[in-house]
Design a protein around this motif. Sequence first.
Motif, PDB file in Angstrom:
ATOM      1  N   LEU A 189     -88.901  -6.695  -1.031  1.00  0.00           N
ATOM      2  CA  LEU A 189     -89.698  -7.797  -1.544  1.00  0.00           C
ATOM      3  C   LEU A 189     -90.076  -8.735  -0.398  1.00  0.00           C
ATOM      4  CD1 LEU A 189     -90.651  -9.127  -4.272  1.00  0.00           C
ATOM      5  CD2 LEU A 189     -88.467 -10.358  -4.267  1.00  0.00           C
ATOM      6  N   CYS A 190     -91.361  -9.056  -0.265  1.00  0.00           N
ATOM      7  CA  CYS A 190     -91.825 -10.019   0.732  1.00  0.00           C
ATOM      8  C   CYS A 190     -92.482 -11.189  -0.001  1.00  0.00           C
ATOM      9  CB  CYS A 190     -92.819  -9.380   1.700  1.00  0.00           C
ATOM     10  SG  CYS A 190     -92.106  -8.076   2.723  1.00  0.00           S
ATOM     11  N   ILE A 191     -92.083 -12.400   0.356  1.00  0.00           N
ATOM     12  CA  ILE A 191     -92.547 -13.577  -0.375  1.00  0.00           C
ATOM     13  C   ILE A 191     -93.095 -14.633   0.579  1.00  0.00           C
ATOM     14  CG2 ILE A 191     -91.851 -15.477  -1.896  1.00  0.00           C
ATOM     15  CD1 ILE A 191     -89.584 -13.706  -2.915  1.00  0.00           C
ATOM     16  N   ASN A 192     -94.290 -15.130   0.284  1.00  0.00           N
ATOM     17  CA  ASN A 192     -94.830 -16.294   0.964  1.00  0.00           C
ATOM     18  C   ASN A 192     -94.454 -17.505   0.105  1.00  0.00           C
ATOM     19  OD1 ASN A 192     -96.311 -18.382   2.064  1.00  0.00           O
ATOM     20  ND2 ASN A 192     -98.236 -17.238   2.171  1.00  0.00           N
ATOM     21  N   ARG A 193     -93.571 -18.341   0.589  1.00  0.00           N
ATOM     22  CA  ARG A 193     -93.093 -19.442  -0.246  1.00  0.00           C
ATOM     23  C   ARG A 193     -94.073 -20.617  -0.303  1.00  0.00           C
ATOM     24  NH1 ARG A 193     -92.772 -24.458   2.501  1.00  0.00           N
ATOM     25  NH2 ARG A 193     -91.540 -24.260   4.413  1.00  0.00           N
ATOM     26  N   GLY A 253     -89.833 -21.437  -6.647  1.00  0.00           N
ATOM     27  CA  GLY A 253     -90.612 -20.285  -7.090  1.00  0.00           C
ATOM     28  C   GLY A 253     -90.158 -19.010  -6.404  1.00  0.00           C
ATOM     29  N   ALA A 254     -89.845 -19.103  -5.115  1.00  0.00           N
ATOM     30  CA  ALA A 254     -89.345 -17.944  -4.368  1.00  0.00           C
ATOM     31  C   ALA A 254     -87.996 -17.501  -4.913  1.00  0.00           C
ATOM     32  CB  ALA A 254     -89.235 -18.285  -2.886  1.00  0.00           C
ATOM     33  N   VAL A 255     -87.148 -18.478  -5.242  1.00  0.00           N
ATOM     34  CA  VAL A 255     -85.837 -18.164  -5.826  1.00  0.00           C
ATOM     35  C   VAL A 255     -86.024 -17.424  -7.148  1.00  0.00           C
ATOM     36  CG1 VAL A 255     -83.745 -19.153  -6.851  1.00  0.00           C
ATOM     37  CG2 VAL A 255     -84.659 -20.080  -4.704  1.00  0.00           C
ATOM     38  N   ASP A 256     -86.913 -17.932  -7.973  1.00  0.00           N
ATOM     39  CA  ASP A 256     -87.171 -17.303  -9.275  1.00  0.00           C
ATOM     40  C   ASP A 256     -87.673 -15.872  -9.118  1.00  0.00           C
ATOM     41  OD1 ASP A 256     -86.414 -19.600 -10.601  1.00  0.00           O
ATOM     42  OD2 ASP A 256     -88.469 -20.318 -10.923  1.00  0.00           O
ATOM     43  N   MET A 257     -88.527 -15.635  -8.128  1.00  0.00           N
ATOM     44  CA  MET A 257     -89.048 -14.289  -7.891  1.00  0.00           C
ATOM     45  C   MET A 257     -87.941 -13.321  -7.503  1.00  0.00           C
ATOM     46  SD  MET A 257     -92.748 -14.613  -5.976  1.00  0.00           S
ATOM     47  CE  MET A 257     -92.933 -12.837  -6.025  1.00  0.00           C
ATOM     48  N   ILE A 258     -87.044 -13.770  -6.643  1.00  0.00           N
ATOM     49  CA  ILE A 258     -85.933 -12.910  -6.215  1.00  0.00           C
ATOM     50  C   ILE A 258     -85.017 -12.596  -7.396  1.00  0.00           C
ATOM     51  CG2 ILE A 258     -83.887 -12.755  -4.742  1.00  0.00           C
ATOM     52  CD1 ILE A 258     -85.439 -14.561  -2.735  1.00  0.00           C
ATOM     53  N   LEU A 259     -84.705 -13.609  -8.187  1.00  0.00           N
ATOM     54  CA  LEU A 259     -83.838 -13.404  -9.356  1.00  0.00           C
ATOM     55  C   LEU A 259     -84.491 -12.461 -10.359  1.00  0.00           C
ATOM     56  CD1 LEU A 259     -82.552 -17.057  -9.887  1.00  0.00           C
ATOM     57  CD2 LEU A 259     -81.291 -15.140  -8.881  1.00  0.00           C
ATOM     58  N   LYS A 260     -85.797 -12.606 -10.539  1.00  0.00           N
ATOM     59  CA  LYS A 260     -86.515 -11.719 -11.468  1.00  0.00           C
ATOM     60  C   LYS A 260     -86.523 -10.294 -10.947  1.00  0.00           C
ATOM     61  CE  LYS A 260     -88.935 -10.880 -15.154  1.00  0.00           C
ATOM     62  NZ  LYS A 260     -88.318 -11.005 -16.496  1.00  0.00           N
ATOM     63  N   TYR A 261     -86.710 -10.126  -9.644  1.00  0.00           N
ATOM     64  CA  TYR A 261     -86.701  -8.787  -9.061  1.00  0.00           C
ATOM     65  C   TYR A 261     -85.342  -8.124  -9.281  1.00  0.00           C
ATOM     66  CZ  TYR A 261     -86.978  -4.955  -5.749  1.00  0.00           C
ATOM     67  OH  TYR A 261     -86.962  -3.698  -5.189  1.00  0.00           O
ATOM     68  N   ILE A 262     -84.273  -8.876  -9.063  1.00  0.00           N
ATOM     69  CA  ILE A 262     -82.921  -8.345  -9.265  1.00  0.00           C
ATOM     70  C   ILE A 262     -82.734  -7.915 -10.721  1.00  0.00           C
ATOM     71  CG2 ILE A 262     -80.466  -8.967  -9.319  1.00  0.00           C
ATOM     72  CD1 ILE A 262     -81.110 -10.853  -6.923  1.00  0.00           C
TER      73      ILE A 262
END
Length: 213
Positions: A182-186, A193-202
Amino acid sequence: MSENLVIAIGRQCGSSGKVIGEKVAAALGIKCYDKELLALAAKNSGLCEELFQSHDEKPTNSFLYSLVMDTYNVGLTSSGYMDMPINHKIFLAQFDTIKKLAEEESCVIVGRCADYALADDPNLVSVFITADDKDKIQSLKELYQIDDAKAKEVMVKTDKKRSSYYNYYSNKKWGDVRSYDLCINRSPIGVDGAVDMILKYIEVKGKGKDQQQ
């Protein structure tokens, strides 16, 4: 192989990667290791912690990478690589510590080629955090109380150092999207929002694994 979840976070300087890692860890109720990993590696290896601080994520030009990993792959323990150059001792001590952590607990690890050390772990989630230059510079200005020019200098030098270190010791390229899950531009979504994306991916990855079983 343990069932522990490990989130490895690579990050550009000023991207808030460490803060994001800490928030992900807090949300999951697990520990986040950044500089703390250096103290653990020093303790496990018997090497002086100051050596880890001075060599932290710094590239090297001595000895070929293949020599380092060939030596590691024959199964040498921390006491067995004491005749190696100091930069390789430091790297391999961290390499061992990262693998040991993954066996012992779920955690977040920031930097230090953790995604490479755990590349064969099916429970690894590897993330790379970036941000727009203006936002990275602003973050560094606030963190270090410096001006724009100095912040840009810190950003460029730190990213060059991290890139050289990662590219030297791993078989991948730092920041290349193919190197991470996963690559994220915060910048457009913020830290939370970046935290939420990582948690959702998990969460989604966990559901996918369940369906395959």
